[in-house]
Write a protein that holds these residues in place. Structure first.
Motif, PDB file in Angstrom:
ATOM      1  N   THR A 188       0.834  -1.204   0.000  1.00 56.71           N
ATOM      2  CA  THR A 188       0.000   0.000   0.000  1.00 56.71           C
ATOM      3  C   THR A 188       0.868   1.253   0.000  1.00 56.71           C
ATOM      4  N   GLN A 189       1.937   1.237   0.786  1.00 55.62           N
ATOM      5  CA  GLN A 189       2.842   2.400   0.828  1.00 55.62           C
ATOM      6  C   GLN A 189       3.597   2.556  -0.494  1.00 55.62           C
ATOM      7  N   MET A 190       4.002   1.435  -1.082  1.00 53.03           N
ATOM      8  CA  MET A 190       4.648   1.487  -2.412  1.00 53.03           C
ATOM      9  C   MET A 190       3.695   2.097  -3.443  1.00 53.03           C
ATOM     10  N   LEU A 191       2.439   1.649  -3.407  1.00 51.47           N
ATOM     11  CA  LEU A 191       1.434   2.159  -4.341  1.00 51.47           C
ATOM     12  C   LEU A 191       1.260   3.667  -4.172  1.00 51.47           C
ATOM     13  N   ALA A 192       1.150   4.118  -2.928  1.00 51.08           N
ATOM     14  CA  ALA A 192       0.997   5.565  -2.671  1.00 51.08           C
ATOM     15  C   ALA A 192       2.205   6.335  -3.199  1.00 51.08           C
ATOM     16  N   SER A 193       3.404   5.766  -3.038  1.00 54.97           N
ATOM     17  CA  SER A 193       4.630   6.415  -3.517  1.00 54.97           C
ATOM     18  C   SER A 193       4.619   6.529  -5.043  1.00 54.97           C
ATOM     19  N   ILE A 194       4.152   5.478  -5.729  1.00 52.84           N
ATOM     20  CA  ILE A 194       4.062   5.494  -7.199  1.00 52.84           C
ATOM     21  C   ILE A 194       3.028   6.529  -7.655  1.00 52.84           C
ATOM     22  N   LEU A 195       1.870   6.539  -6.984  1.00 52.98           N
ATOM     23  CA  LEU A 195       0.814   7.497  -7.358  1.00 52.98           C
ATOM     24  C   LEU A 195       1.297   8.943  -7.167  1.00 52.98           C
ATOM     25  N   LYS A 196       2.041   9.177  -6.067  1.00 56.50           N
ATOM     26  CA  LYS A 196       2.595  10.527  -5.826  1.00 56.50           C
ATOM     27  C   LYS A 196       3.599  10.892  -6.910  1.00 56.50           C
ATOM     28  N   ALA A 197       4.427   9.918  -7.308  1.00 49.18           N
ATOM     29  CA  ALA A 197       5.429  10.169  -8.361  1.00 49.18           C
ATOM     30  C   ALA A 197       4.757  10.524  -9.680  1.00 49.18           C
ATOM     31  N   ALA A 198       3.509  10.083  -9.843  1.00 50.96           N
ATOM     32  CA  ALA A 198       2.741  10.428 -11.049  1.00 50.96           C
ATOM     33  C   ALA A 198       2.048  11.785 -10.911  1.00 50.96           C
ATOM     34  N   GLY A 199       2.271  12.469  -9.783  1.00 43.55           N
ATOM     35  CA  GLY A 199       1.687  13.790  -9.580  1.00 43.55           C
ATOM     36  C   GLY A 199       0.265  13.763  -9.063  1.00 43.55           C
ATOM     37  N   LEU A 200      -0.173  12.606  -8.573  1.00 48.51           N
ATOM     38  CA  LEU A 200      -1.545  12.474  -8.064  1.00 48.51           C
ATOM     39  C   LEU A 200      -1.604  12.795  -6.575  1.00 48.51           C
ATOM     40  N   ARG A 201      -2.703  13.388  -6.142  1.00 42.98           N
ATOM     41  CA  ARG A 201      -2.925  13.637  -4.715  1.00 42.98           C
ATOM     42  C   ARG A 201      -3.472  12.355  -4.120  1.00 42.98           C
ATOM     43  N   THR A 202      -2.719  11.777  -3.196  1.00 39.44           N
ATOM     44  CA  THR A 202      -3.105  10.467  -2.665  1.00 39.44           C
ATOM     45  C   THR A 202      -2.647  10.319  -1.230  1.00 39.44           C
ATOM     46  N   ALA A 203      -3.058   9.225  -0.588  1.00 39.06           N
ATOM     47  CA  ALA A 203      -2.587   8.875   0.764  1.00 39.06           C
ATOM     48  C   ALA A 203      -2.744   7.376   0.932  1.00 39.06           C
ATOM     49  N   ALA A 204      -1.869   6.786   1.757  1.00 38.61           N
ATOM     50  CA  ALA A 204      -2.000   5.384   2.156  1.00 38.61           C
ATOM     51  C   ALA A 204      -2.884   5.355   3.391  1.00 38.61           C
ATOM     52  N   VAL A 205      -4.031   4.693   3.303  1.00 42.10           N
ATOM     53  CA  VAL A 205      -5.049   4.774   4.368  1.00 42.10           C
ATOM     54  C   VAL A 205      -5.618   3.390   4.668  1.00 42.10           C
ATOM     55  N   GLY A 206      -6.527   3.345   5.640  1.00 42.90           N
ATOM     56  CA  GLY A 206      -7.202   2.091   5.982  1.00 42.90           C
ATOM     57  C   GLY A 206      -6.584   1.464   7.204  1.00 42.90           C
ATOM     58  N   ASN A 207      -6.163   0.212   7.060  1.00 47.68           N
ATOM     59  CA  ASN A 207      -5.618  -0.569   8.176  1.00 47.68           C
ATOM     60  C   ASN A 207      -4.150  -0.195   8.403  1.00 47.68           C
ATOM     61  N   ILE A 208      -3.831   1.091   8.348  1.00 46.72           N
ATOM     62  CA  ILE A 208      -2.426   1.480   8.183  1.00 46.72           C
ATOM     63  C   ILE A 208      -2.066   2.730   8.991  1.00 46.72           C
ATOM     64  N   GLY A 209      -3.016   3.276   9.725  1.00 45.01           N
ATOM     65  CA  GLY A 209      -2.681   4.468  10.509  1.00 45.01           C
ATOM     66  C   GLY A 209      -3.668   5.591  10.269  1.00 45.01           C
ATOM     67  N   VAL A 210      -3.842   6.000   8.997  1.00 43.18           N
ATOM     68  CA  VAL A 210      -4.815   7.065   8.705  1.00 43.18           C
ATOM     69  C   VAL A 210      -6.192   6.424   8.559  1.00 43.18           C
ATOM     70  N   SER A 211      -7.137   6.859   9.388  1.00 45.43           N
ATOM     71  CA  SER A 211      -8.487   6.296   9.332  1.00 45.43           C
ATOM     72  C   SER A 211      -9.160   6.669   8.020  1.00 45.43           C
ATOM     73  N   LEU A 212      -9.890   5.724   7.455  1.00 49.06           N
ATOM     74  CA  LEU A 212     -10.620   5.982   6.218  1.00 49.06           C
ATOM     75  C   LEU A 212     -11.678   7.062   6.410  1.00 49.06           C
ATOM     76  N   LEU A 213     -12.289   7.095   7.587  1.00 46.96           N
ATOM     77  CA  LEU A 213     -13.267   8.147   7.872  1.00 46.96           C
ATOM     78  C   LEU A 213     -12.612   9.521   7.769  1.00 46.96           C
ATOM     79  N   ASP A 214     -11.415   9.650   8.341  1.00 49.73           N
ATOM     80  CA  ASP A 214     -10.689  10.926   8.255  1.00 49.73           C
ATOM     81  C   ASP A 214     -10.366  11.255   6.803  1.00 49.73           C
ATOM     82  N   ALA A 215      -9.986  10.228   6.032  1.00 48.99           N
ATOM     83  CA  ALA A 215      -9.592  10.451   4.642  1.00 48.99           C
ATOM     84  C   ALA A 215     -10.770  10.899   3.782  1.00 48.99           C
ATOM     85  N   VAL A 216     -11.943  10.284   3.978  1.00 45.78           N
ATOM     86  CA  VAL A 216     -13.070  10.613   3.096  1.00 45.78           C
ATOM     87  C   VAL A 216     -13.838  11.859   3.571  1.00 45.78           C
ATOM     88  N   LEU A 217     -13.711  12.206   4.854  1.00 50.09           N
ATOM     89  CA  LEU A 217     -14.481  13.344   5.373  1.00 50.09           C
ATOM     90  C   LEU A 217     -13.629  14.575   5.649  1.00 50.09           C
TER      91      LEU A 217
END
Length: 477
Positions: free
Chosen positions: A136-165
């Motif tokens: 998931t962190q690798m994916l977020a790093s690739i998406l960021k390298a593509a210039g996309l606004r993203t975050a690694a979320v879910g079962n990983i530290g950042v709550s999905l509720l916080d991310a979507v709201l």
């Protein structure tokens, strides 16, 4: 793979709705606050009634939320919906009562999915027994390298509720999901998803391997573009076959071998894509070199290929895959090189808390002095030892269930010298590292890959890894 058209969920009217939230803690408290803020009548129930729970309850009660401590079994009268913390087991009496009353039971992931707005960022979702966080962190790093606004979320530290709201606007989310979270997320529909691997884990919670696999497989339901699976793990491909997806969604494999059409894999040390290219029967797109993956252990290269597959499914260019992998730094205690002492490498993979993870770790090195043991959580070690025996120079055993590993070694690797450390004090890890250094010769790797949980001797796997690194530093000095 069946196909169908998925419709988005309707906005919900929470005003006056009676919602029971099961469990305080990292997901229960945010869920209760979010629902209360939307006008729901929220009651939180919690099994425990300790000082920490009372402190959390006081914080919620100050907002006007009802909290019932010491009774997580009874369904409050008038409940119209139950929202649960993911760790609550499905066989709890509260859920039986809810099902009997015909009520839906959602987890925090389901709640986040339902509450996201009409223009919400799509989800690229990842699950599996091992490697979820890194991928998931690798994916977020690739998406960021593509210039996309993203975050690694879910079962990983950042709550999905916080991310979507939250106020942050994302283009896409890299979402790690556990089997617990997927169990309670019936309407989740990802853009694309991956199951990295499947091995027995959390069977006490799910009840059987079949139930565990089925919950993992929920991640593929309603995928729009790609269901990513592990070619070396047929069970993951079987889950794709059983999934009900949107019209046009494709099965995409990743492999450490040469990829076929609709796969990502390796060709002479290069990560290549034969899935998201023009004429995939003839063409392949070079994505990155093995040296771009940190660390370049086989299981981590598999993680990188899975992350690349999801990024490519989202339309990310090849160059961003390479740049994202180069930019990525793995979390601590995941096959981390600590130091070389007297031409012996010392590697901390304290995160290898089950046999499947330890097997992947052991496969990365040729000649190993293995430090193993802890809480087995019902695991057996015969297959792990049989597969890894030829790589073992020696073994140092620690922890409560070390006898289970010792017996497997006696059966499958009787010639390998074993040191059985019968101590759990704070100096035990230093003693283990000293014994390992005695067994090792130049060119060997001393590998902490315990194949067990840590809580018999340490607060968590992080503390265990820290103790190992400290012991290695002491050895070096």
């Amino acid at each position: 793979m069946g196909s169908r058209k998925v419709t988005s969920s309707e906005p919900l009217d929470w005003q006056g709705k009676h919602v029971t939230v099961a469990g305080l803690g990292v997901s229960g408290i945010p869920a209760a606050k979010v629902l209360h803020a939307r006008g729901a009548n929220v009651t939180v129930v919690n099994d425990g009634d300790d000082a920490r729970a009372r402190e959390q309850a006081a914080e919620l009660e100050a907002l006007g939320i009802t909290v019932r401590l010491g009774d997580g079994a009874t369904l409050p009268e008038g409940t119209e919906l139950v929202v649960t913390a993911p760790g609550w087991k499905p066989d709890k009496p509260l859920f039986a009562a809810a099902r009997e009353a015909g009520l839906e039971i959602w987890g925090d992931v389901e709640l986040a999915w339902r509450l996201r707005g009409p223009d919400a960022a799509p989800w690229l979702a990842i699950t599996g027994t091992n490697g979820k966080t890194t991928t998931t962190q690798m994916l977020a790093s690739i998406l960021k390298a593509a210039g996309l606004r993203t975050a690694a979320v879910g079962n990983i530290g950042v709550s999905l509720l916080d991310a979507v709201l939250g106020d942050e606007q994302y283009d896409v989310l890299a979402v790690e999901l556990s089997s617990y979270q997927l169990h309670w997320a019936p309407s989740l529909r990802a853009h694309s998803a991956a199951v990295l691997n499947l091995a027995p884990d959390h069977l006490d919670w799910h009840g059987s391997m079949e139930a565990y696999a089925a919950d993992k497989g929920r991640i593929y339901e309603g995928n729009r573009v790609a269901c990513v699976y592990n070619v070396a793990d047929k069970a993951t491909e079987d889950l794709v076959r059983e999934a009900d997806v949107e019209e046009g969604c494709r099965a995409v494999g990743f492999t450490l071998g040469t990829p076929g059409p609709s796969q990502l894999g390796l060709v002479e040390g290069i990560l290549v894509d034969r899935a998201f290219v023009e004429d995939r029967h003839k063409n392949a797109q070079e994505l990155a070199e093995i040296s771009d993956v940190n660390p370049p252990a086989p299981h981590n290269i598999a993680n990188a290929l899975a992350a690349a597959a999801l990024a490519r499914a989202f339309g990310v260019p090849a160059r961003a895959v390479r740049d994202g992998l180069r930019d990525f730094t793995p979390d601590a205690h995941r096959i981390a090189h600590v130091a070389d002492v007297a031409a012996v490498a010392y590697v901390d993979d304290s995160k290898a808390t089950n046999t499947h993870a330890a097997e992947a770790s052991l496969a990365a090195y040729e000649s190993i002095v293995w430090i193993a043991g802890g809480l087995a959580k019902g695991a057996t070690f015969d297959e792990l030892v049989a597969k890894s025996a030829k790589r073992l120079r020696g073994v140092v055993l620690i922890g409560q269930d070390r006898a289970l590993i010792r017996e497997a070694l006696a059966r499958h690797a009787p010639e390998v010298p074993v040191v059985d450390l019968d101590r759990t004090d704070t100096g035990a890890m230093l003693a283990a590292v000293q014994e390992a250094s005695r067994l090792a010769v130049a060119g060997d790797t001393v590998l902490l890959a315990p194949a067990c949980a840590s809580m018999d001797m340490f607060a968590n796997y992080n503390k265990r890894g820290d103790a190992f690194a400290e012991a290695v530093r002491e050895l070096g000095s």
